[in-house]
Write a protein that holds these residues in place. Structure first.
Motif, PDB file in Angstrom:
ATOM      1  N   VAL A 166       0.897  -1.258   0.114  1.00 36.10           N
ATOM      2  CA  VAL A 166       0.253  -0.063  -0.046  1.00 36.10           C
ATOM      3  C   VAL A 166       1.047   1.203  -0.027  1.00 36.10           C
ATOM      4  O   VAL A 166       0.708   2.254  -0.724  1.00 36.10           O
ATOM      5  N   LEU A 167       1.843   1.062   0.807  1.00 35.94           N
ATOM      6  CA  LEU A 167       2.979   2.465   0.845  1.00 35.94           C
ATOM      7  C   LEU A 167       3.543   2.436  -0.688  1.00 35.94           C
ATOM      8  O   LEU A 167       3.557   3.872  -0.965  1.00 35.94           O
ATOM      9  N   VAL A 168       3.939   1.494  -1.157  1.00 40.03           N
ATOM     10  CA  VAL A 168       4.687   1.688  -2.455  1.00 40.03           C
ATOM     11  C   VAL A 168       3.633   2.277  -3.525  1.00 40.03           C
ATOM     12  O   VAL A 168       3.949   2.928  -4.344  1.00 40.03           O
ATOM     13  N   TYR A 169       2.516   1.661  -3.342  1.00 44.80           N
ATOM     14  CA  TYR A 169       1.346   2.166  -4.266  1.00 44.80           C
ATOM     15  C   TYR A 169       1.107   3.767  -3.870  1.00 44.80           C
ATOM     16  O   TYR A 169       0.977   4.650  -4.990  1.00 44.80           O
ATOM     17  N   VAL A 170       0.775   4.090  -2.883  1.00 42.46           N
ATOM     18  CA  VAL A 170       0.610   5.556  -2.538  1.00 42.46           C
ATOM     19  C   VAL A 170       1.807   6.410  -3.123  1.00 42.46           C
ATOM     20  O   VAL A 170       1.632   7.491  -3.741  1.00 42.46           O
ATOM     21  N   ILE A 177      -3.095  -3.682  -6.428  1.00 37.90           N
ATOM     22  CA  ILE A 177      -3.559  -5.132  -6.836  1.00 37.90           C
ATOM     23  C   ILE A 177      -3.167  -6.222  -5.800  1.00 37.90           C
ATOM     24  O   ILE A 177      -3.563  -7.044  -5.101  1.00 37.90           O
ATOM     25  N   LEU A 178      -1.844  -5.898  -5.438  1.00 36.67           N
ATOM     26  CA  LEU A 178      -0.891  -6.622  -4.435  1.00 36.67           C
ATOM     27  C   LEU A 178      -1.574  -6.481  -3.194  1.00 36.67           C
ATOM     28  O   LEU A 178      -1.775  -7.405  -2.347  1.00 36.67           O
ATOM     29  N   GLY A 179      -1.831  -5.270  -2.828  1.00 36.89           N
ATOM     30  CA  GLY A 179      -2.240  -5.005  -1.358  1.00 36.89           C
ATOM     31  C   GLY A 179      -4.001  -5.510  -1.234  1.00 36.89           C
ATOM     32  O   GLY A 179      -4.065  -6.195  -0.267  1.00 36.89           O
ATOM     33  N   GLY A 180      -4.608  -5.456  -2.252  1.00 40.87           N
ATOM     34  CA  GLY A 180      -5.941  -5.800  -2.394  1.00 40.87           C
ATOM     35  C   GLY A 180      -6.203  -7.393  -2.145  1.00 40.87           C
ATOM     36  O   GLY A 180      -6.672  -8.002  -1.539  1.00 40.87           O
ATOM     37  N   GLY A 181      -5.200  -8.004  -3.034  1.00 42.36           N
ATOM     38  CA  GLY A 181      -5.021  -9.425  -3.202  1.00 42.36           C
ATOM     39  C   GLY A 181      -4.791  -9.968  -1.789  1.00 42.36           C
ATOM     40  O   GLY A 181      -5.234 -11.003  -1.435  1.00 42.36           O
ATOM     41  N   GLY A 182      -3.596  -9.405  -1.347  1.00 47.26           N
ATOM     42  CA  GLY A 182      -2.978  -9.782  -0.123  1.00 47.26           C
ATOM     43  C   GLY A 182      -4.030  -9.754   1.123  1.00 47.26           C
ATOM     44  O   GLY A 182      -3.967 -10.508   1.974  1.00 47.26           O
ATOM     45  N   LEU A 183      -4.798  -8.794   1.032  1.00 41.49           N
ATOM     46  CA  LEU A 183      -5.776  -8.738   2.092  1.00 41.49           C
ATOM     47  C   LEU A 183      -6.900  -9.770   2.236  1.00 41.49           C
ATOM     48  O   LEU A 183      -7.139 -10.230   3.239  1.00 41.49           O
ATOM     49  N   PHE A 184      -7.396  -9.841   0.841  1.00 39.39           N
ATOM     50  CA  PHE A 184      -8.223 -11.044   0.652  1.00 39.39           C
ATOM     51  C   PHE A 184      -7.738 -12.553   1.139  1.00 39.39           C
ATOM     52  O   PHE A 184      -8.513 -13.253   1.730  1.00 39.39           O
ATOM     53  N   ALA A 185      -6.549 -12.598   0.693  1.00 37.30           N
ATOM     54  CA  ALA A 185      -5.814 -14.060   1.144  1.00 37.30           C
ATOM     55  C   ALA A 185      -5.298 -14.219   2.190  1.00 37.30           C
ATOM     56  O   ALA A 185      -5.544 -15.230   2.829  1.00 37.30           O
ATOM     57  N   ALA A 186      -4.566 -13.207   2.864  1.00 37.16           N
ATOM     58  CA  ALA A 186      -4.078 -13.259   4.265  1.00 37.16           C
ATOM     59  C   ALA A 186      -5.035 -12.985   5.454  1.00 37.16           C
ATOM     60  O   ALA A 186      -4.730 -13.610   6.507  1.00 37.16           O
ATOM     61  N   PHE A 187      -6.053 -12.186   5.301  1.00 36.45           N
ATOM     62  CA  PHE A 187      -6.820 -11.663   6.255  1.00 36.45           C
ATOM     63  C   PHE A 187      -8.241 -11.598   5.849  1.00 36.45           C
ATOM     64  O   PHE A 187      -8.825 -10.528   5.384  1.00 36.45           O
TER      65      PHE A 187
END
Length: 333
Positions: free
Chosen positions: A13-17, A58-68
């Protein structure tokens, strides 16, 4: 393992921002430039890299769905409206980015679409952040969202939305100081001043407002010795801002304003992490309560360990290849 995944998502998320932030800011600054040539130059500064920046979203959103998955199931229903608005704005903006180069008759229309898409995406991102910070109504027994459709729409979330827009425009202006020359560069150097003042003002306003949203935030920053930490963070923000404004007065400092404005965002993101940790849904659900099974996290971490270095290397290489000033007479990359 849970903390590692929380760190991966926070990093994405930080890198995206910091990457897409100046891109969206540049899009909003499009409205301040009327000359077609200047708009073309502005767009060419990000043409080689803009679409790759959104990989991190995409990585942040996908990671949230998969890990949490529990956090995903609670956050999404509460913030569907701003999140959908953001995604539609990013899609519309991407289409406008390509189509404005393919037509003469409708170029002005696509320019407006590019400006509007950038502004809406930035505003929606800020509203999403504000909606998350102010808290989400949860039925703890059923572990489901228990709020209303418009709970995200509050004075605080709108303030954060406007703050993100102003901050992104600061990133965009300092990016253009770094990437352009002559009159366009000087105009952006001048515009960075009021945008910098506005960004610092919003940082102060949101920082003072946030601790009073929930008791957990207040205790995190102002209980006992923690008030000293709050003071140090405030001094750090003012110190970085002072260096940024000083660098804007020195014409040979072309990279420094952008780097310092990025540091402001990194520092604010760190403060956000201090406020929220260990909660992923403030202040209702911790990262451990929302985590997927450990075996699933380990399985996904293997893939992340392979893909993250590849994405980082590709991103760094793309920015390295297209470093330096953009040629004002070049065509679309």
């Amino acid at each position: 393992m849970t903390v590692i995944w929380a760190g991966i998502i926070a990093f994405a998320v930080l890198v995206y921002v910091v990457l897409d932030g100046f891109d969206l800011g540049l899009g909003m600054l499009f409205a301040t430039e009327r000359h077609r040539h200047d708009r073309d130059v502005m767009m060419n500064t990000v043409a080689p890299v803009w679409d790759g920046n959104e990989t991190w979203l995409i990585l942040g959103g996908g990671g949230l769905f998969a890990a949490f998955p529990l956090a995903y199931s609670l956050i999404l229903p509460a913030l569907y409206a701003p999140i959908i608005a953001m995604l539609l704005a990013l899609i519309f903006r991407g289409v406008a980015f390509e189509f404005r180069w393919r037509t003469e008759r409708w170029r002005g229309v696509w320019d407006i679409a590019f400006i509007g898409g950038s502004a809406m995406a930035a505003l929606a991102q800020g509203i999403t952040l504000g909606g998350l910070l102010q808290g989400i109504e949860i039925d703890k027994a059923g572990r489901i969202y228990d709020g209303g459709w418009w709970d995200w729409l509050t004075p605080f979330s709108l303030t954060v939305g406007v703050a993100v827009m102003v901050g992104y425009m600061l990133l965009g202006a300092t990016w253009l100081v770094m990437k352009t020359t002559d009159d366009l560069q000087e105009r952006m150097r001048k515009r960075a001043w009021p945008l910098g003042v506005g960004t610092i003002g919003f940082i102060g306003l949101v920082s003072l407002w946030t601790p009073f949203l929930q008791e957990g935030y207040y205790n995190r920053w102002f209980a006992d010795w923690r008030i000293a930490l709050a003071g140090l963070v405030g001094l750090a923000v003012l110190g970085i801002a002072a260096l940024m404004f000083k660098s804007l007065t020195v014409h040979k400092h072309e990279y420094r304003p952008f780097v310092l404005s990025l540091l402001l965002f990194v520092l604010c993101f760190g403060g956000l992490g201090v406020s929220m940790f260990p909660y992923i849904v403030p202040t209702e659900v911790t990262i451990w309560e929302a985590a997927a099974p450990r075996a699933s996290q380990i399985f996904m971490l293997v893939g992340a360990a392979i893909l993250l270095p590849v994405i980082l290397t590709y991103t760094a290489y793309a920015y390295w290849v297209f470093r330096g000033k953009v040629d004002p007479d070049s065509g679309y990359h």
